[in-house]
Write an enzyme that holds these catalytic residues in place. Structure first.
Site, PDB file in Angstrom:
ATOM      1  N   SER A 127       4.167  15.080 -17.435  1.00  0.00           N
ATOM      2  CA  SER A 127       4.743  13.759 -17.753  1.00  0.00           C
ATOM      3  C   SER A 127       3.719  12.806 -18.358  1.00  0.00           C
ATOM      4  CB  SER A 127       5.319  13.120 -16.485  1.00  0.00           C
ATOM      5  OG  SER A 127       6.394  13.883 -15.996  1.00  0.00           O
ATOM      6  N   CYS A 176      12.843   9.215   6.038  1.00  0.00           N
ATOM      7  CA  CYS A 176      13.977   8.312   5.791  1.00  0.00           C
ATOM      8  C   CYS A 176      14.922   8.210   6.988  1.00  0.00           C
ATOM      9  CB  CYS A 176      14.740   8.752   4.546  1.00  0.00           C
ATOM     10  SG  CYS A 176      15.057  10.522   4.482  1.00  0.00           S
ATOM     11  N   HIS A 233      22.063   7.919   3.967  1.00  0.00           N
ATOM     12  CA  HIS A 233      22.157   8.737   5.180  1.00  0.00           C
ATOM     13  C   HIS A 233      22.939   7.987   6.261  1.00  0.00           C
ATOM     14  CE1 HIS A 233      19.427  11.355   3.285  1.00  0.00           C
ATOM     15  NE2 HIS A 233      18.315  11.122   3.960  1.00  0.00           N
TER      16      HIS A 233
END
Length: 329
Positions: free
Chosen positions: A38, A126, A234
């Site tokens: 990238s 998370c 979630h």
């Protein structure tokens, strides 16, 4: 502030850039960092174009803070190099979370543990972040003894290739499979790899990280983590046993007064948290708050958050904001 975003072209990296802009983070120079393939690409941030650089170039540029979201292997190799150059690293992978020499931080709970000496700071998983944000104030008041959590986790937690698999399946197109099974119209009771004890890595993160963040090894946690065909965030069904009894309305009040938590809990209007409506928001949403009638001092809650935001990018940036406010960088 010279800010490096490591993994700038990835799913979480893109959200990090978005959240930095939304929160008017004091970026004087942005250093977007990604893998060699990238390097040289351009990304736009607040109307300016920046060229993506490689890891060593970024280390040499000596950023004040580096926000890492590039996977555990990359973090293990490169975070110490950034730190040695004087950059404070906030790492979003699992690489440093359980290292006893590193702090595992949810700012609303334990940012006050940070010092100038902390050059590598771990961002929790998370699913852990959203759960402990709701548990922390209740633990203070009633003392958490045991937690049983079942998660319903978004495909975005796996990354862009999982979203592509889902979209292909919906469109009836054959493509690369990230999961062992179809995810469309399905639930897969496996998030991450299995460990020797029969639990997945994701489930064990919930167990270990909860104890570390709440600074209490006596809390018992057991988890079942499930991948569901959802994009927005979630969800978790959480059953909590306390040492002390509680009043359900008081629980709602405590959660309502907790920074970063929004209570959505009105059965008359069918108001409860859902990932579709959590997407793009930074708060953790809590609802279906009710007493477990099968056992004393036990509560049920439903907790939802955008896993790419509070579960990753937003929490990372809030740590950086704390470092600046506390003059630790």
């Amino acid at each position: 502030m010279r800010i490096a975003v490591v993994g700038a072209t990835g799913m979480v990296g893109e959200i990090m850039l978005k959240v930095l802009a939304e929160r008017n983070f004091p970026v004087t120079e942005l250093i977007p960092v990604a893998s060699e393939k990238s390097v040289g690409k351009e990304i736009e941030f607040q109307g300016k174009k920046y060229k993506v650089v490689g890891m060593q170039t970024a280390v040499d540029m000596k950023a004040d803070i580096a926000l890492f979201s590039a996977g555990g292997g990359t973090s293990l190799e490169w975070a110490p190099k950034f730190a040695a150059a004087g950059t404070t690293v906030i790492d979003n992978s699992s690489a440093w979370r359980m290292d006893p020499t590193k702090k595992l931080v949810v700012p609303e709970i334990n940012a006050n543990q940070l010092t100038k000496e902390d050059k590598i700071i771990a961002n929790p998983n998370c699913s852990t972040i959203q759960m402990v944000l709701a548990l922390a104030p209740l633990h203070k008041k009633y003392n958490v003894k045991r937690v049983i959590v079942s998660t319903y986790q978004s495909i975005t937690g796996t990354g862009v290739k999982a979203v592509q698999q889902f979209e292909n399946e919906v469109a009836g197109v054959k493509g690369d499979m990230v999961y062992k099974y179809e995810i469309n119209r399905n639930c897969i009771p496996q998030c991450d790899v299995f460990e020797d004890n029969g639990y997945t890595k994701e489930e064990m993160k919930l167990v270990k990280e909860t104890k570390k963040i709440l600074s209490d090894d006596s809390i018992k946690v057991t988890a079942t983590a499930v991948r569901v065909p959802v994009v927005g965030g979630h969800s978790e069904a959480v059953n909590v046993e306390f040492s002390n009894d509680f009043d359900v309305n008081e629980v709602r009040t405590i959660l309502s007064q907790t920074d970063g938590v929004t209570v959505q809990d009105n059965l008359d209007t069918f108001t409860y948290p859902m990932p579709k409506y959590a997407e793009g928001k930074n708060d953790v949403f809590v609802g279906r708050i009710r007493r477990d009638e099968s056992q004393e001092n036990t509560l049920n809650m439903w907790i939802v958050a955008d896993n790419l935001r509070k579960g990753a990018a937003t929490n990372t940036i809030q740590i950086a904001e704390y470092l600046i406010a506390a003059k630790l960088v």
